[in-house]
Design a protein around this motif. Structure first.
Motif, PDB file in Angstrom:
ATOM      1  N   PRO A 146       9.046  14.001  -3.492  1.00 61.37           N
ATOM      2  CA  PRO A 146       9.326  14.420  -2.168  1.00 61.37           C
ATOM      3  C   PRO A 146       9.973  12.675  -1.784  1.00 61.37           C
ATOM      4  N   THR A 147       9.690  12.360  -2.442  1.00 65.11           N
ATOM      5  CA  THR A 147      10.065  10.870  -1.615  1.00 65.11           C
ATOM      6  C   THR A 147       9.948   9.910  -3.543  1.00 65.11           C
ATOM      7  N   GLY A 148      10.657   8.684  -3.114  1.00 60.99           N
ATOM      8  CA  GLY A 148      10.618   8.293  -4.659  1.00 60.99           C
ATOM      9  C   GLY A 148      11.144   6.589  -4.031  1.00 60.99           C
ATOM     10  N   MET A 149      10.646   5.890  -5.196  1.00 58.06           N
ATOM     11  CA  MET A 149      10.715   4.527  -5.541  1.00 58.06           C
ATOM     12  C   MET A 149      11.124   3.766  -6.773  1.00 58.06           C
ATOM     13  N   VAL A 150      12.435   2.391  -6.611  1.00 57.89           N
ATOM     14  CA  VAL A 150      12.665   1.987  -7.256  1.00 57.89           C
ATOM     15  C   VAL A 150      12.238   0.349  -7.219  1.00 57.89           C
ATOM     16  N   LEU A 151      11.811  -0.019  -7.894  1.00 57.31           N
ATOM     17  CA  LEU A 151      11.155  -2.301  -7.845  1.00 57.31           C
ATOM     18  C   LEU A 151      11.886  -2.623  -9.050  1.00 57.31           C
ATOM     19  N   THR A 152      11.756  -3.373  -8.827  1.00 55.37           N
ATOM     20  CA  THR A 152      12.832  -4.356 -10.083  1.00 55.37           C
ATOM     21  C   THR A 152      11.699  -5.580 -10.437  1.00 55.37           C
ATOM     22  N   ALA A 153      12.047  -6.057 -11.596  1.00 55.72           N
ATOM     23  CA  ALA A 153      10.418  -7.929 -11.620  1.00 55.72           C
ATOM     24  C   ALA A 153      12.110  -8.871 -11.894  1.00 55.72           C
ATOM     25  N   ARG A 154      12.079  -9.769 -13.022  1.00 59.96           N
ATOM     26  CA  ARG A 154      12.436 -10.764 -13.701  1.00 59.96           C
ATOM     27  C   ARG A 154      13.399  -9.568 -14.830  1.00 59.96           C
TER      28      ARG A 154
ATOM     29  N   ALA B  82       0.738  -1.302   0.346  1.00 60.05           N
ATOM     30  CA  ALA B  82      -0.147   0.152   0.161  1.00 60.05           C
ATOM     31  C   ALA B  82       0.560   1.054   0.099  1.00 60.05           C
ATOM     32  N   ASP B  83       1.982   1.338   0.417  1.00 61.86           N
ATOM     33  CA  ASP B  83       3.492   2.179   0.760  1.00 61.86           C
ATOM     34  C   ASP B  83       3.455   3.037  -0.608  1.00 61.86           C
ATOM     35  N   ILE B  84       3.049   1.989  -1.900  1.00 63.01           N
ATOM     36  CA  ILE B  84       3.174   2.718  -3.172  1.00 63.01           C
ATOM     37  C   ILE B  84       2.806   3.274  -3.458  1.00 63.01           C
ATOM     38  N   ALA B  85       1.487   3.427  -2.902  1.00 63.44           N
ATOM     39  CA  ALA B  85       0.299   4.406  -3.668  1.00 63.44           C
ATOM     40  C   ALA B  85       0.567   5.630  -3.157  1.00 63.44           C
ATOM     41  N   ARG B  86       1.895   5.663  -2.381  1.00 61.52           N
ATOM     42  CA  ARG B  86       1.805   7.510  -0.976  1.00 61.52           C
ATOM     43  C   ARG B  86       3.470   7.605  -1.284  1.00 61.52           C
TER      44      ARG B  86
ATOM     45  N   GLY C 235      -0.462  12.426  -7.600  1.00 65.86           N
ATOM     46  CA  GLY C 235      -0.347  13.108  -8.581  1.00 65.86           C
ATOM     47  C   GLY C 235       1.388  12.709  -8.564  1.00 65.86           C
ATOM     48  N   GLY C 236       1.405  11.290  -8.067  1.00 68.07           N
ATOM     49  CA  GLY C 236       2.759  10.589  -8.413  1.00 68.07           C
ATOM     50  C   GLY C 236       2.746  10.629  -9.904  1.00 68.07           C
ATOM     51  N   THR C 237       4.266   9.913  -9.626  1.00 73.37           N
ATOM     52  CA  THR C 237       4.491   9.596 -11.541  1.00 73.37           C
ATOM     53  C   THR C 237       5.011   8.311 -11.646  1.00 73.37           C
TER      54      THR C 237
END
Length: 715
Positions: free
Chosen positions: A300-308, A173-177, A206-208
């Motif tokens: 203000p915040t950011g994530m990187v998610l990787t997959a196969r 759920a944090d992905i949505a934020r 409003g996230g990208t």
């Protein structure tokens, strides 16, 4: 049709979301023999489970179809020594033959000649007892599992950077934020559709979303920015983005100084990957790279998610390390709604390795080479630590030795189908055929089961109880909704029966909760500490996040750990470590003989090797066979159209499948899904070159040539 009184709350048998669902028992003439009186289950939504909140994809909605007798195994099979064919047998005969084969290999060739190959779909209890079976009963070093083909590169990179590996260090759920999300080599719209609600919510707030993928997938179509690097160049792209972060003065110097080590070496490596060089390597325009850095650093915040797509490479660990570097340099780690995470693939890819299926690990994520870890687990098992074998071969290396001098001669295989799913699959098939004894435990008569000397039919997800650990590190409970058909036993029953025949009469319970209680003790004090989790808590809380250690008497329960690293990383000094990595080519680059790149992946309707989904009529109709995606420019050059049979050839073999002409794929790349056996088996082509750290094969890129297939009439 009549319905049962009390539905069972449980979870989907497929991907790592482990979506909550409700099973209602029904009796219907449509399901004769499915259970006593034609009993089976209907799948219903379960809106109270927080991960999917009732949403199910087509695979989940149709999951009960594989419970039908026509789709599954309902009696043991043994290979008749006279005819060479599989025939039905009783359980005693089948288990006797299996135990005899394993014991004979060990007696004639040494203990390591008996091997075990597991699966990322097994429950925690099965994974735990399978590892124990290998090390206590067989006393073999040779155990690994198909999760090695899933997220092993991400796991190794996370452990190097953070000191701990958990798919997502935060709830889904944090992905949505988060303000900006960079998704590398993942297509959740097809692989885990219920997760897309979080991506949509992130953009709605409003996230990208930036998607990195050589194909314009259904996920990429939703992105604010889509980067299309050539397969095998994600490492260069990550380094190029970090170069721009440094050049533009966007490094979070305070975070780097306070919470990391190794920055100078990482910075030096990034500066050798200037944007124009990276554009030449990847095909991603400099302007798109600059825009990515702006979106990621301005949020203000950011994530990187990787997959196969970013991980299944012979440099997968370095690639993930480079993306983690981007998070660390910008202060996007160890903070709320920021960080690096991995989208685990298989249902229990996380728990499956935490508790003993992996060649070098003991339960609780303990190292097999750590004397203290060996002593702790040996005490729980009631054995001398010196009797525990050391680390064995990784998954592909184990399969590569089958039937050879010094290799595994008898194999117990549970919950995997390497004839379809392994790289260089024709070679792996030959090695399986060379075994003195192959024992397969499965719910269906898979392509691998067809090669077996003994096939043991096992219960399915709706017919047994056990825990799974989803991609967030949430330990959940699958509940038994109906009895298995007559002639079918659980995997725990199988391990108990084999252990007994091999001289170990205790320590292999057939009750899942009893097995979990022992798992809790074995994991206590380890990184993946489940000792504070029990079935009652999981039922009450709808899942508990590990680590969750046991607390002392009179103290409240440990709450579990939904979010990791907010105060410190799990390294000895509490600091995250930058990876010192540089770009290097794929193990096999295009050349004059093989001028194109092949990349592989999944389609919406199917899961993994398709052993179950291909037996589900609704899913089989939606995607009935393999295909080859080719760009219109390549199709024109080859003189082919939609539906034209194409032959794709690598250095390992050739396959044939119809063309799908689409601009979703790069002109220099072709794509094939890997769910099918036979002439269109994509893994006939793939390269088994291994990452030096994770031992992950390079599934996602190899050099091929493509031509119109020569039909019989044209010969």
């Amino acid at each position: 049709m009549t319905s049962g009184a009390q539905p069972a709350d449980t979870h989907c048998p497929y991907c790592s979301l482990q979506c909550g669902m409700r099973l209602r028992r029904i009796v219907s003439p449509e399901f004769p023999g499915a259970g006593p009186g034609g009993t089976t289950v209907a799948v219903e939504e379960r809106p109270d489970f927080p991960v999917n909140r009732g949403a199910l994809c087509g695979k989940g909605r149709s999951a009960a179809a594989v419970l039908a007798p026509g789709a599954r195994l309902t009696a043991p099979l043994v290979r008749d020594r006279r005819t060479g064919r599989l025939r039905e047998a009783g359980w005693d005969e089948a288990l006797d033959r299996a135990a005899e084969g394993l014991a004979d290999a060990a007696a004639r060739h040494g203990r390591d000649a008996a091997g075990v190959f597991g699966g990322g779909g097994l429950t925690n209890e099965k994974a735990y007892l399978l590892g124990k079976f290998a090390r206590v009963v067989l006393r073999t070093a040779n155990i690994d599992y198909n999760g090695r083909f899933c997220m092993s590169s991400a796991a190794a990179a996370q452990r190097a950077a953070f000191g701990l590996d958990r798919g997502l260090p935060f709830p889904l759920a944090d992905i949505a934020r988060t303000g900006c999300l960079v998704l590398v080599g993942g297509n959740p719209a097809d692989t885990m559709p219920p997760a897309m609600r979080y991506f949509r919510a992130q953009q709605a707030a409003g996230g990208t979303l930036v998607v990195v993928d050589p194909r314009r997938t259904r996920t990429a179509e939703t992105a604010d920015l889509h980067l299309r690097p050539a397969p095998g160049t994600d490492l260069a792209l990550a380094l190029g983005l970090l170069h721009l972060v440094v050049a533009d003065g966007r490094v979070d110097e305070a975070f780097v100084a306070a919470r990391t080590t190794g920055w100078e070496r990482a910075r030096e490596a990034a500066m050798a990957h200037w944007p124009e060089r990276v554009e030449r390597l990847t095909g991603v325009p400099v302007a798109a790279m600059r825009r990515t850095v702006e979106l990621f650093c301005d949020a203000p915040t950011g994530m990187v998610l990787t997959a196969r797509g970013g991980e299944q490479h012979s440099k997968g660990v370095d690639t993930v390390g480079a993306w983690i570097n981007l998070c660390l340099a910008t202060g996007r780690a160890g903070r709320p709604h920021s960080g690096y995470g991995c989208l685990t693939g298989q249902g229990n890819g996380q728990g499956g390795r935490e508790h003993g299926q992996k060649a070098d690990q003991l339960p609780g994520y303990r190292s097999l080479t750590d004397p203290a870890a060996r002593a702790h687990v040996a005490a729980v098992w009631g054995v001398d630590p010196d009797t525990l074998p050391g680390p064995g071969r990784s998954a592909y290396e184990l399969l590569d030795t089958l039937g050879t001098d010094g290799g595994v001669r008898a194999l117990l295989l549970m919950g995997s189908n390497p004839v379809v799913s392994a790289p260089h699959a024709s070679h792996v098939t030959e090695r399986l055929r060379a075994l003195d004894c192959l024992v397969v435990c499965d719910v269906v008569r898979s392509e691998t089961a067809e090669l077996a000397d003994v096939v043991l039919p096992t219960a399915q997800w709706a017919e047994e109880t056990g825990t799974m650990t989803n991609l967030e590190g949430r330990v959940i409970l699958r509940r038994r909704a109906l009895d298995p058909p007559p002639g079918v036993r659980t995997d725990l029953d199988v391990l108990h029966g084999l252990a007994e025949r091999l001289g170990v009469e205790k320590g292999f319970p057939t009750n899942a909760e009893e097995a979990f209680e022992e798992l809790r003790e074995a994991s206590a004090g380890g990184q993946a500490d489940y000792s504070g989790i029990d079935y009652a808590r999981i039922r009450a809380e709808d899942g508990v996040f590990w680590p969750c250690p046991r607390t002392g008497a009179g103290r409240p329960h440990h709450p579990g750990t939904p979010r990791l690293f907010l105060d410190r990383f799990a390294t000895p000094d509490g600091r995250a470590r930058f990876a010192d990595v540089s770009h290097r080519p794929a193990a096999e680059e295009p050349d004059a003989d093989y001028p194109l790149r092949l990349t592989t992946g999944r389609v919406l309707a199917h899961y993994q090797s398709g052993a179950q989904t291909r037996r589900t009529p609704e899913l089989d109709r939606a995607a009935p066979g393999p295909f080859v995606e080719v760009h219109p420019r390549l199709a024109a050059r080859l003189g082919v159209a939609d539906g034209t049979p194409l032959t794709v050839t690598s250095r390992r073999g050739s396959v044939t499948a119809p063309a799908v002409v689409t601009d979703r794929i790069r002109p220099d790349t072709v794509f094939m899904p890997f769910h099918w056996p036979g002439p269109g088996r994509a893994n006939t082509l793939t390269n088994p070159a291994l990452d030096p750290v994770s031992r992950m094969p390079e599934f996602k890129v190899c050099a091929v040539r493509v031509e119109a297939a020569v039909t019989e009439g044209a010969r």
